[in-house]
Write a protein that holds these residues in place. Structure first.
Motif, short mmCIF file in Angstrom:
data_model
loop_
_atom_site.label_atom_id
_atom_site.label_comp_id
_atom_site.label_asym_id
_atom_site.label_seq_id
_atom_site.Cartn_x
_atom_site.Cartn_y
_atom_site.Cartn_z
N GLU A 30 -3.69 -2.55 -3.44
CA GLU A 30 -4.34 -3.43 -4.42
C GLU A 30 -4.17 -4.90 -4.05
OE1 GLU A 30 -3.96 -0.84 -8.54
OE2 GLU A 30 -2.17 -1.85 -7.77
N LEU A 31 -2.98 -5.25 -3.59
CA LEU A 31 -2.74 -6.63 -3.18
C LEU A 31 -3.64 -7.00 -2.01
CD1 LEU A 31 -1.29 -9.34 -3.19
CD2 LEU A 31 0.57 -8.28 -1.89
N ALA A 32 -3.69 -6.13 -1.01
CA ALA A 32 -4.51 -6.40 0.17
C ALA A 32 -5.97 -6.61 -0.23
CB ALA A 32 -4.37 -5.25 1.17
N GLU A 33 -6.48 -5.74 -1.09
CA GLU A 33 -7.87 -5.87 -1.54
C GLU A 33 -8.10 -7.19 -2.28
OE1 GLU A 33 -8.67 -1.08 -2.06
OE2 GLU A 33 -8.43 -2.33 -3.85
N ASN A 34 -7.14 -7.58 -3.11
CA ASN A 34 -7.28 -8.81 -3.89
C ASN A 34 -7.29 -10.07 -3.05
OD1 ASN A 34 -7.43 -8.56 -6.92
ND2 ASN A 34 -5.84 -7.06 -6.45
N ILE A 35 -6.60 -10.05 -1.91
CA ILE A 35 -6.56 -11.27 -1.08
C ILE A 35 -7.47 -11.18 0.14
CG2 ILE A 35 -4.26 -11.93 -1.88
CD1 ILE A 35 -3.20 -11.01 0.90
N THR A 41 -2.95 -4.49 7.63
CA THR A 41 -2.49 -5.85 7.97
C THR A 41 -1.34 -6.25 7.04
OG1 THR A 41 -4.68 -6.48 8.77
CG2 THR A 41 -3.19 -8.27 8.15
N LEU A 42 -1.49 -5.97 5.75
CA LEU A 42 -0.42 -6.27 4.81
C LEU A 42 0.83 -5.48 5.17
CD1 LEU A 42 0.58 -7.77 2.30
CD2 LEU A 42 -0.28 -5.87 0.93
N SER A 43 0.66 -4.23 5.54
CA SER A 43 1.79 -3.40 5.97
C SER A 43 2.49 -4.01 7.18
CB SER A 43 1.30 -1.99 6.29
OG SER A 43 2.36 -1.20 6.77
N ASP A 44 1.72 -4.58 8.10
CA ASP A 44 2.32 -5.24 9.26
C ASP A 44 3.20 -6.42 8.83
OD1 ASP A 44 -0.48 -4.86 11.60
OD2 ASP A 44 1.12 -3.47 11.00
N TYR A 45 2.77 -7.17 7.83
CA TYR A 45 3.58 -8.29 7.33
C TYR A 45 4.86 -7.78 6.68
CZ TYR A 45 -0.91 -10.82 7.59
OH TYR A 45 -2.11 -11.36 7.99
N ILE A 46 4.73 -6.74 5.87
CA ILE A 46 5.87 -6.19 5.14
C ILE A 46 6.88 -5.56 6.10
CG2 ILE A 46 6.58 -4.46 3.41
CD1 ILE A 46 4.97 -6.77 2.18
N ASN A 47 6.38 -4.91 7.16
CA ASN A 47 7.25 -4.22 8.11
C ASN A 47 7.61 -5.06 9.33
OD1 ASN A 47 7.53 -1.66 6.70
ND2 ASN A 47 5.33 -1.50 7.00
N LEU A 48 7.38 -6.36 9.24
CA LEU A 48 7.80 -7.34 10.26
C LEU A 48 7.14 -7.14 11.62
CD1 LEU A 48 11.63 -7.42 9.43
CD2 LEU A 48 9.78 -8.65 8.31
#
Length: 181
Positions: A30-35, A41-48
């Protein structure tokens, strides 16, 4: 050394994204869709695996309603931005406070805490329509019934509380609109 600093920065960004996402009670998808980014890609940020661009940091900050530095504490350094007005005010406060005696420093601290508390109380009154739409749908008929609407939470476009006159005018207009239908 630079790699270590970048890793620490990425960890801080990941932690902040996770913290604000959980506060909002939304999924990574949901966050990824909202931004406007992909969930991977969001997972890549979260998982460094990668760090977000300054544009994505801005989108995250806008979505969560926070400053860019709340997402990436090194944003100002990394993007070479100086918030001169804020930093100069804070440095003046620090300078003057350091020249005060301990009891007066405590008064300054207590004053700042009270100001922050008042600000937080004012912020609670602001209704974010997107959040409210997700929580509930409002029946127009309920808006003219004071027992069903907390008008004190409604604010004008500039964020200030509505005056009693504006509240009454809105209720009259809504009531007239309902009568016409």
């Amino acid at each position: 050394m630079k790699k270590e600093i970048n890793k620490q920065r990425m960890q801080a960004i990941s932690s902040n994204i996770t913290k604000y996402r959980k506060e909002r009670g939304i999924t990574q998808k949901e966050l990824a869709e909202n931004i406007g980014i992909t969930p991977s890609t969001l997972s890549d940020y979260i998982n460094l695996r990668s760090a977000p661009s300054f544009g994505v940091i801005q989108k995250l900050a806008d979505f969560f309603g926070v400053q860019k530095t709340d997402i990436d504490s090194e944003y100002q350094l990394m993007n070479n931005i100086k918030s001169t007005s804020q930093s100069s005010v804070l440095s003046k406060i620090n300078q003057i406070s350091s020249e005060l005696g301990k009891s007066r420093q405590e008064k300054v601290l207590n004053f700042a805490k009270n100001e922050k508390k008042e600000q937080d109380e004012e912020d609670k009154k602001i209704v974010h329509l997107k959040d409210e739409q997700q929580k509930q749908s409002i029946d127009l008929a309920d808006l003219v019934d004071d027992s069903k609407v907390d008008w004190d939470k409604w604010v004008s476009f500039d964020g200030r509380p509505l005056t009693d006159e504006v509240k009454e005018a809105m209720k009259q207009l809504l009531g007239k609109r309902l009568e016409d239908k």
